[in-house]
Write a protein that holds these residues in place. Structure first.
Motif, short mmCIF file in Angstrom:
data_model
loop_
_atom_site.label_atom_id
_atom_site.label_comp_id
_atom_site.label_asym_id
_atom_site.label_seq_id
_atom_site.Cartn_x
_atom_site.Cartn_y
_atom_site.Cartn_z
N THR A 222 0.85 -1.19 0.00
CA THR A 222 0.00 0.00 0.00
C THR A 222 0.89 1.24 0.00
N PRO A 223 0.35 2.41 -0.36
CA PRO A 223 1.16 3.63 -0.42
C PRO A 223 1.81 3.96 0.93
N ILE A 224 3.01 4.54 0.87
CA ILE A 224 3.69 4.98 2.10
C ILE A 224 3.36 6.44 2.41
N GLY A 225 2.57 7.05 1.57
CA GLY A 225 2.18 8.44 1.80
C GLY A 225 1.25 8.93 0.72
N ASN A 226 1.75 8.97 -0.50
CA ASN A 226 0.97 9.44 -1.63
C ASN A 226 0.07 8.32 -2.15
N LEU A 227 -1.25 8.52 -2.10
CA LEU A 227 -2.19 7.49 -2.50
C LEU A 227 -2.05 7.10 -3.97
N GLU A 228 -1.49 7.97 -4.78
CA GLU A 228 -1.33 7.66 -6.21
C GLU A 228 -0.27 6.59 -6.45
N ASP A 229 0.47 6.22 -5.41
CA ASP A 229 1.50 5.19 -5.57
C ASP A 229 0.95 3.77 -5.50
N ILE A 230 -0.33 3.61 -5.23
CA ILE A 230 -0.88 2.26 -5.24
C ILE A 230 -0.93 1.77 -6.68
N ASP B 167 0.23 -0.93 7.49
CA ASP B 167 -0.24 0.46 7.49
C ASP B 167 0.29 1.22 6.28
N ALA B 168 1.51 0.89 5.86
CA ALA B 168 2.11 1.55 4.71
C ALA B 168 3.26 0.69 4.19
N GLY B 169 3.35 0.60 2.87
CA GLY B 169 4.46 -0.13 2.28
C GLY B 169 4.17 -1.61 2.09
N ILE B 170 5.25 -2.40 2.07
CA ILE B 170 5.14 -3.83 1.77
C ILE B 170 4.98 -4.65 3.04
N PRO B 171 3.96 -5.49 3.13
CA PRO B 171 3.78 -6.34 4.31
C PRO B 171 4.98 -7.26 4.52
N ALA B 172 5.20 -7.63 5.78
CA ALA B 172 6.26 -8.58 6.18
C ALA B 172 7.64 -7.94 6.29
N ILE B 173 7.76 -6.62 6.03
CA ILE B 173 9.02 -5.90 6.26
C ILE B 173 8.87 -5.10 7.54
#
Length: 278
Positions: A9-17, A82-88
């Motif tokens: 999911t995006p780390i801030g900017n929703l357009e990154d999805i 919450d943000a980024g790639i799961p499992a990291i």
């Protein structure tokens, strides 16, 4: 066969999805989220209406089993952080282990990542790096971890919250030395910021201001030569051969050997030629 999808999911900017991430989130039967309130805002923005289940570090043992049981019964699940790639630096890693144990297919849906985003904009070496994530919370274990890392030549990447940032910078400076460092905060957001300099300078900067936002700290690897390394011809050749055994090409192996012993590549080349003549 039902699957577990790891959806970035995006780390801030929703357009990154990604388009694929939206598609998967709309298709799965339910979504496992670290913070359901946070994820619900994201889903609402993209008009995604799927049941959410709360899965985090505190309840992962109990809820993880329930998620796996639902997948085994035929449901598809998307795991998000919450943000980024799961499992990291995320409990999603434990869910993946459970899925693999039960022979459930795990599918990555890649996307934004704070650590790599900071690294590529840092200007530091990107050819070799180590992702450390959050350091241990106790001061003793934190410093023990840094002691192990201080001899690494690879670029080091850390995550840190604003509340612990000053102490972390102090520990980095005292153990790793005054290395070149880049700090990134609010990545992809309106107030995205990169601070560059050595650790001493960055520590001084935060004496005047209080840290705000989540930080990625990118620290240069060591460039010190170990004076205790035995520089005999046999040791040089053995080191070169070890690089070759690890799959490194001859030219790179010579360069890395020369760097390790602080000698010229010509010296390594001559030693290799001499040995081949024996």
């Amino acid at each position: 066969m039902s699957k577990l999808y790891l959806v970035a999911t995006p780390i801030g900017n929703l357009e990154d999805i990604t388009i694929r991430a939206i598609k998967i989130l709309k298709e799965v039967d339910f979504i496992a989220a670290e913070d359901t309130r946070h994820t619900r805002k994201l889903l609402t923005h993209f008009e995604i209406h799927k049941p959410l289940i709360h899965y985090d570090e505190n309840n992962k043992n109990i809820v993880g089993e329930k998620i796996i049981e639902r997948i085994k019964k035929g449901e598809n699940c998307a795991c998000v952080s919450d943000a980024g790639i799961p499992a990291i630096s995320d409990p999603g890693a434990d869910l993946v282990k459970l899925a693999i144990e039960e022979k459930i297919k795990v599918v990555p849906i890649p996307g934004a990542n704070a650590a790599l985003s900071a690294l590529i904009c840092s200007g530091l070496d990107t050819s070799k790096f180590i992702f450390v994530g959050f350091l241990p919370k106790t001061q003793k274990k934190c410093r023990e971890t840094l002691e192990k890392l201080k001899t690494y030549e690879e670029t080091l990447i850390f995550y840190e919250s604003p509340h612990h940032l000053k102490l972390t910078l102090k520990n980095l400076f005292e153990i790793l030395g005054n290395r070149e460092t880049v700090m990134a905060r609010e990545l992809t957001k309106i107030h995205e910021e990169f601070q560059r300099g050595n650790l001493e300078t960055l520590i001084k900067n935060f004496k005047e201001i209080e840290p705000r936002g989540e930080f990625v700290i990118v620290v240069a690897g060591t460039n010190e030569i170990d004076e205790n390394i035995e520089t005999s011809s046999d040791n040089l050749i053995d080191t070169y051969k070890k690089f070759i055994e690890d799959g490194i090409d001859k030219k790179t192996a010579m360069r890395e050997t020369a760097k390790k012993f602080n000698i010229s590549r010509r010296e390594i080349y001559n030693l290799i030629l001499k040995e081949s003549e024996i």
